[in-house]
Design a protein around this motif. Structure first.
Motif, mmCIF file in Angstrom:
data_model
loop_
_atom_site.group_PDB
_atom_site.id
_atom_site.type_symbol
_atom_site.label_atom_id
_atom_site.label_comp_id
_atom_site.label_asym_id
_atom_site.label_seq_id
_atom_site.Cartn_x
_atom_site.Cartn_y
_atom_site.Cartn_z
ATOM 1 N N ALA A 65 0.794 -1.235 0.000
ATOM 2 C CA ALA A 65 0.000 0.000 0.000
ATOM 3 C C ALA A 65 0.826 1.285 0.000
ATOM 4 O O ALA A 65 0.452 2.238 -0.691
ATOM 5 N N LEU A 69 0.164 5.207 -1.801
ATOM 6 C CA LEU A 69 -0.032 6.425 -1.014
ATOM 7 C C LEU A 69 0.972 7.494 -1.417
ATOM 8 O O LEU A 69 0.622 8.663 -1.577
ATOM 9 N N SER A 95 -10.691 0.431 7.214
ATOM 10 C CA SER A 95 -10.775 1.841 7.571
ATOM 11 C C SER A 95 -9.639 2.212 8.521
ATOM 12 O O SER A 95 -8.956 3.224 8.327
ATOM 13 N N SER A 98 -6.300 2.134 6.628
ATOM 14 C CA SER A 98 -6.108 3.276 5.724
ATOM 15 C C SER A 98 -5.760 4.542 6.516
ATOM 16 O O SER A 98 -4.958 5.356 6.067
ATOM 17 N N PHE A 103 -4.032 7.400 4.318
ATOM 18 C CA PHE A 103 -4.874 7.627 3.137
ATOM 19 C C PHE A 103 -5.959 8.641 3.451
ATOM 20 O O PHE A 103 -6.209 9.548 2.662
#
Length: 106
Positions: A65, A69, A95, A98, A103
């Motif tokens: 990830a 980002l 959630s 992130s 994010f």
């Protein structure tokens, strides 16, 4: 056989449950409210989809990830409207993950 999507394909119709980012989630004092997201909302948009085996797993957390980002602004400047992360985790875990990654609805 699983569905495959290639660059330029239209995203197949589907529905996901997610916890949209709100300012109340920023300090981790709230869990958020899950809602349904239909891929119909992506019609006419450029969508980048990437999948990970699991949030908070060592490789996904450190290697999968973060590069996305780091390039959010660059991707959006190239016309990407939506960056979607798919995982087998529940919407609350995604959630939280992130938010920890930064994010925050970007």
């Amino acid at each position: 056989m699983s569905a495959s999507v290639k660059v330029g394909d239209e995203v197949p119709q589907g529905t996901f449950v997610h916890v949209p980012f709100t300012p109340e989630l920023a300090d981790a004092s709230a869990c958020g409210i899950p809602s349904k997201l239909s891929t119909d909302e992506w019609k006419g948009k450029k969508v980048l989809i990437f999948a990970v085996p699991g949030a908070f797993t060592p490789s996904c957390h450190a290697n999968h990830a973060p590069p996305y980002l780091a390039k959010v602004d660059e991707l959006k400047s190239k016309g990407i409207d939506v960056i979607a992360v798919l995982s087998a985790n529940d919407p609350f875990v995604l959630s939280g993950w992130s938010r920890i990654l930064g994010f925050n609805g970007r």
